[in-house]
Design an enzyme around this catalytic site. Structure first.
Site, mmCIF file in Angstrom:
data_model
loop_
_atom_site.group_PDB
_atom_site.id
_atom_site.type_symbol
_atom_site.label_atom_id
_atom_site.label_comp_id
_atom_site.label_asym_id
_atom_site.label_seq_id
_atom_site.Cartn_x
_atom_site.Cartn_y
_atom_site.Cartn_z
ATOM 1 N N ASP A 97 0.816 -1.220 0.000
ATOM 2 C CA ASP A 97 0.000 0.000 0.000
ATOM 3 C C ASP A 97 0.852 1.273 0.000
ATOM 4 O O ASP A 97 2.043 1.246 0.312
ATOM 5 C CB ASP A 97 -0.867 0.045 1.276
ATOM 6 C CG ASP A 97 -1.973 -1.000 1.260
ATOM 7 O OD1 ASP A 97 -1.950 -1.888 0.383
ATOM 8 O OD2 ASP A 97 -2.856 -0.920 2.139
ATOM 9 N N HIS A 237 3.930 -2.150 3.058
ATOM 10 C CA HIS A 237 3.970 -0.832 2.424
ATOM 11 C C HIS A 237 5.277 -0.685 1.652
ATOM 12 O O HIS A 237 6.351 -0.836 2.253
ATOM 13 C CB HIS A 237 3.844 0.266 3.492
ATOM 14 C CG HIS A 237 2.551 0.191 4.257
ATOM 15 N ND1 HIS A 237 2.378 -0.682 5.312
ATOM 16 C CD2 HIS A 237 1.378 0.848 4.102
ATOM 17 C CE1 HIS A 237 1.131 -0.542 5.777
ATOM 18 N NE2 HIS A 237 0.512 0.367 5.055
HETATM 19 ZN ZN ZN Z 1 -2.526 3.025 3.532
#
Ligand code: ZN
Length: 286
Positions: A97, A237
């Protein structure tokens, strides 16, 4: 002029003479083998039925909707083949993400290419607009879906605002050659606006190493590998050096345990889940 026209006429006449030989051959065939016409006709009907029935079975089994039967065959068959190859295997989906980031995402893409692993990126529109070339590479090599334009919690947005946001994301992803089919709401925060505004299934996760908090590759690796299970969707991430540093080891460790890596959409399909718009998913267990 006259002689040229005459030549053309002669040519047409001789052509007509050649053509008449063909029906004569058929007439002779028909006389000698009267059953031939029936056999050819039956073969065409049987072949047509077989192709037609096979085609619709493919679509039913995979739940893929398609307007053109034969176009569907071309799309569906490779996925089915992949599903059969993966039967009984342990599967996970790695997801990343908040990117793309010029500092880290390119390196992650290199690692994934080297390991031969396909993942799903949930990108931010604001960062995608800053890194259009990276986004194109992500789309070409992986699944790319929406994590909203600016990482605002959807429970604080109206349904209409979520709808506009999703359409903006669709434009960005399509301009890079992709197709928006899923949305991951920031913070995993799902309410009415997320369910109704996105018009897509909502993709959450089941393994979260909190890589944004620990920022240590060894810890991220240990947490992911320790918590992984068959059908898990793993959240990371791609904007942190420590996460990118951890990914190679995570792939190696999970491969030793017999895991295969799929995108979230592939995982859902292999596990026979037909995702529904507005419904949130966190794993696809066997
Ligand atoms: Zn996020």
């Amino acid at each position: 002029m006259m002689s040229r026209r005459g030549a053309g006429k002669r040519k047409r006449l001789s052509g007509a003479g050649r053509r008449s030989a063909v029906p004569e051959r058929w007439r002779r065939l028909n006389r000698e083998l009267p059953w031939l016409k029936f056999a050819v006709l039956s073969a065409v009907v049987v072949l047509g039925l077989w192709l037609g029935v096979g085609c619709w079975q493919e679509i039913d089994e995979t739940g893929v909707e398609a307007s053109g039967g034969y176009a569907a065959l071309a799309v569906v068959v490779p996925v089915q083949k992949r599903g059969q190859d993966l039967e009984g295997k342990k599967l996970v989906a790695l997801t990343f993400d908040d990117g793309p980031s010029a500092a880290t995402t390119g390196r992650l893409l290199d690692i994934l290419a080297e390991k031969g692993v396909k993942v799903t990126f949930f990108v931010l529109g604001s960062r995608a607009e800053q890194n259009p070339e990276l986004l194109k590479r992500q789309v070409a090599e992986h699944e790319v879906e929406s994590h909203t334009m600016g990482h605002i919690e959807m429970t604080k947005m109206s349904t209409e605002a979520v709808r506009v946001d999703t359409e903006q994301m669709r434009g960005i992803i399509e301009a890079a050659g992709g197709k928006l089919e899923l949305v991951r709401p920031p913070y995993g925060s799902v309410g009415v606006s997320a369910r109704e505004g996105t018009g897509t299934p909502l993709m959450l996760w089941t393994v979260d190493p909190e890589d944004w908090r620990v920022r240590d590759a060894a810890t991220v690796r240990q947490r992911v590998v320790g918590a992984a299970f068959d059908g898990a969707i793993i959240l990371m991430h791609d904007i942190y050096d420590s996460t990118v540093e951890a990914v190679g080891g995570i792939i190696d460790d999970l491969r030793v345990q017999g895991y295969e890596f799929l995108t979230v959409s592939e995982l859902a399909e292999v596990r026979g889940v037909e995702m529904v718009n507005g419904v949130a998913y966190g794993s696809f267990r066997p």
